[in-house]
Design a protein around this motif. Structure first.
Motif, PDB file in Angstrom:
ATOM      1  N   ILE A  60       0.836  -1.207   0.000  1.00 13.75           N
ATOM      2  CA  ILE A  60       0.000   0.000   0.000  1.00 13.75           C
ATOM      3  C   ILE A  60       0.869   1.255   0.000  1.00 13.75           C
ATOM      4  O   ILE A  60       0.617   2.211  -0.740  1.00 13.75           O
ATOM      5  N   GLU A  61       1.924   1.253   0.820  1.00 13.67           N
ATOM      6  CA  GLU A  61       2.834   2.406   0.866  1.00 13.67           C
ATOM      7  C   GLU A  61       3.522   2.610  -0.482  1.00 13.67           C
ATOM      8  O   GLU A  61       3.698   3.742  -0.929  1.00 13.67           O
ATOM      9  N   MET A  62       3.897   1.511  -1.125  1.00 13.65           N
ATOM     10  CA  MET A  62       4.539   1.617  -2.447  1.00 13.65           C
ATOM     11  C   MET A  62       3.559   2.212  -3.468  1.00 13.65           C
ATOM     12  O   MET A  62       3.949   3.051  -4.291  1.00 13.65           O
ATOM     13  N   GLN A  63       2.288   1.804  -3.379  1.00 16.39           N
ATOM     14  CA  GLN A  63       1.287   2.366  -4.282  1.00 16.39           C
ATOM     15  C   GLN A  63       1.100   3.855  -4.002  1.00 16.39           C
ATOM     16  O   GLN A  63       0.977   4.651  -4.930  1.00 16.39           O
ATOM     17  N   GLN A  64       1.092   4.203  -2.696  1.00 12.27           N
ATOM     18  CA  GLN A  64       0.968   5.620  -2.348  1.00 12.27           C
ATOM     19  C   GLN A  64       2.177   6.408  -2.832  1.00 12.27           C
ATOM     20  O   GLN A  64       2.040   7.518  -3.360  1.00 12.27           O
ATOM     21  N   LEU A  65       3.367   5.837  -2.661  1.00  9.67           N
ATOM     22  CA  LEU A  65       4.584   6.513  -3.144  1.00  9.67           C
ATOM     23  C   LEU A  65       4.556   6.650  -4.659  1.00  9.67           C
ATOM     24  O   LEU A  65       4.940   7.692  -5.201  1.00  9.67           O
ATOM     25  N   LYS A  66       4.095   5.599  -5.324  1.00  8.13           N
ATOM     26  CA  LYS A  66       4.019   5.637  -6.784  1.00  8.13           C
ATOM     27  C   LYS A  66       3.037   6.721  -7.224  1.00  8.13           C
ATOM     28  O   LYS A  66       3.333   7.497  -8.140  1.00  8.13           O
ATOM     29  N   ALA A  67       1.882   6.786  -6.539  1.00  6.96           N
ATOM     30  CA  ALA A  67       0.899   7.829  -6.857  1.00  6.96           C
ATOM     31  C   ALA A  67       1.489   9.215  -6.575  1.00  6.96           C
ATOM     32  O   ALA A  67       1.300  10.150  -7.360  1.00  6.96           O
ATOM     33  N   GLY A  68       2.211   9.332  -5.452  1.00 12.67           N
ATOM     34  CA  GLY A  68       2.859  10.613  -5.128  1.00 12.67           C
ATOM     35  C   GLY A  68       3.897  10.990  -6.173  1.00 12.67           C
ATOM     36  O   GLY A  68       3.988  12.151  -6.587  1.00 12.67           O
ATOM     37  N   ASN A  69       4.682  10.013  -6.608  1.00 11.00           N
ATOM     38  CA  ASN A  69       5.689  10.271  -7.641  1.00 11.00           C
ATOM     39  C   ASN A  69       5.030  10.686  -8.952  1.00 11.00           C
ATOM     40  O   ASN A  69       5.509  11.603  -9.636  1.00 11.00           O
ATOM     41  N   GLU A  70       3.932  10.018  -9.313  1.00 12.32           N
ATOM     42  CA  GLU A  70       3.236  10.387 -10.538  1.00 12.32           C
ATOM     43  C   GLU A  70       2.673  11.799 -10.429  1.00 12.32           C
ATOM     44  O   GLU A  70       2.725  12.563 -11.388  1.00 12.32           O
ATOM     45  N   LYS A  71       2.158  12.135  -9.234  1.00 11.65           N
ATOM     46  CA  LYS A  71       1.645  13.498  -9.040  1.00 11.65           C
ATOM     47  C   LYS A  71       2.780  14.511  -9.144  1.00 11.65           C
ATOM     48  O   LYS A  71       2.632  15.557  -9.773  1.00 11.65           O
ATOM     49  N   LEU A  72       3.925  14.185  -8.544  1.00 12.34           N
ATOM     50  CA  LEU A  72       5.078  15.092  -8.642  1.00 12.34           C
ATOM     51  C   LEU A  72       5.522  15.253 -10.091  1.00 12.34           C
ATOM     52  O   LEU A  72       5.848  16.366 -10.528  1.00 12.34           O
ATOM     53  N   LEU A  73       5.540  14.141 -10.822  1.00 14.17           N
ATOM     54  CA  LEU A  73       5.920  14.221 -12.236  1.00 14.17           C
ATOM     55  C   LEU A  73       4.924  15.075 -13.018  1.00 14.17           C
ATOM     56  O   LEU A  73       5.319  15.897 -13.856  1.00 14.17           O
ATOM     57  N   THR A  74       3.646  14.867 -12.731  1.00 12.03           N
ATOM     58  CA  THR A  74       2.625  15.662 -13.416  1.00 12.03           C
ATOM     59  C   THR A  74       2.789  17.140 -13.067  1.00 12.03           C
ATOM     60  O   THR A  74       2.735  17.997 -13.960  1.00 12.03           O
ATOM     61  N   ASP A  75       2.984  17.424 -11.776  1.00 15.02           N
ATOM     62  CA  ASP A  75       3.194  18.817 -11.365  1.00 15.02           C
ATOM     63  C   ASP A  75       4.439  19.400 -12.020  1.00 15.02           C
ATOM     64  O   ASP A  75       4.437  20.556 -12.465  1.00 15.02           O
ATOM     65  N   ALA A  76       5.499  18.609 -12.084  1.00 19.09           N
ATOM     66  CA  ALA A  76       6.741  19.086 -12.710  1.00 19.09           C
ATOM     67  C   ALA A  76       6.520  19.362 -14.199  1.00 19.09           C
ATOM     68  O   ALA A  76       7.012  20.364 -14.731  1.00 19.09           O
ATOM     69  N   ARG A  77       5.768  18.497 -14.845  1.00 17.88           N
ATOM     70  CA  ARG A  77       5.483  18.720 -16.271  1.00 17.88           C
ATOM     71  C   ARG A  77       4.655  19.983 -16.463  1.00 17.88           C
ATOM     72  O   ARG A  77       4.916  20.777 -17.375  1.00 17.88           O
ATOM     73  N   LEU A  78       3.647  20.155 -15.608  1.00 16.28           N
ATOM     74  CA  LEU A  78       2.822  21.361 -15.700  1.00 16.28           C
ATOM     75  C   LEU A  78       3.660  22.608 -15.450  1.00 16.28           C
ATOM     76  O   LEU A  78       3.519  23.613 -16.160  1.00 16.28           O
ATOM     77  N   GLU A  79       4.534  22.558 -14.465  1.00 16.93           N
ATOM     78  CA  GLU A  79       5.416  23.695 -14.162  1.00 16.93           C
ATOM     79  C   GLU A  79       6.348  23.976 -15.340  1.00 16.93           C
ATOM     80  O   GLU A  79       6.569  25.127 -15.711  1.00 16.93           O
ATOM     81  N   ARG A  80       6.886  22.902 -15.923  1.00 15.64           N
ATOM     82  CA  ARG A  80       7.764  23.072 -17.090  1.00 15.64           C
ATOM     83  C   ARG A  80       6.999  23.717 -18.239  1.00 15.64           C
ATOM     84  O   ARG A  80       7.497  24.652 -18.879  1.00 15.64           O
TER      85      ARG A  80
END
Length: 166
Positions: free
Chosen positions: A58-78
């Protein structure tokens, strides 16, 4: 019937039963409880490990979701930064273009003014030269005309006629 060596006697069966019960009691008291406790402990350890594995999943899924959100945020910021940079570049280009156009218009206006001044100076010089030439020509003509006394008299008469008419 069974042969004699195969049939057990009643005493033997009694003692075997007593020994069996004694062994069963000793095993129950000293062996089975520790074995059952060890099995229970192992079962609890396995359950705990499975719970920890599920929690880690569950923690790995949460981390994966968090990483995907960070990537999405980074892409939007870029993308936002790229858009801002493009807009700034366009504004800078337009400002430079406007400045260059204004500077070019100023230079053209100054060149026109300079050309007009040169033209006026050239026209003034041509007029002065023409006036000097006219005076030189008139002076030469008058000298030649006035050299002859009859021509002088005729010139004075023509001027007098012009004066009377005015």
């Amino acid at each position: 019937m069974l042969p004699a060596f195969l049939s057990p006697e009643l005493g033997l069966i009694f003692w075997q039963l007593v020994i069996f019960l004694l062994v069963l009691f000793l095993l129950g008291k000293f062996a089975w409880k520790p074995i059952l406790l060890a099995l229970k402990e192992r079962e609890d350890n396995i359950e705990g490990a499975l719970r920890m594995a599920d929690q880690a999943k569950i923690e790995m899924q949460q981390l994966k979701a968090g990483n995907e959100k960070l990537l999405t945020d980074a892409r939007l910021e870029r993308d936002r930064m790229m858009l801002e940079a493009t807009q700034m570049a366009n504004q800078h280009r337009e400002a430079e273009k406007a400045r260059a156009t204004a500077e070019a218009n100023t230079i053209v206006q100054q060149a026109r003014e300079a050309i007009q001044q040169e033209k006026n100076a050239a026209l003034a010089e041509v007029k002065n030269t023409a006036a000097k030439l006219s005076l030189d020509i008139a002076e030469r003509i008058l000298r030649r005309e006035l050299a002859d006394p009859a021509a002088q008299t005729q010139l004075v008469d023509s001027y007098l006629k012009d004066v009377k008419l005015n």
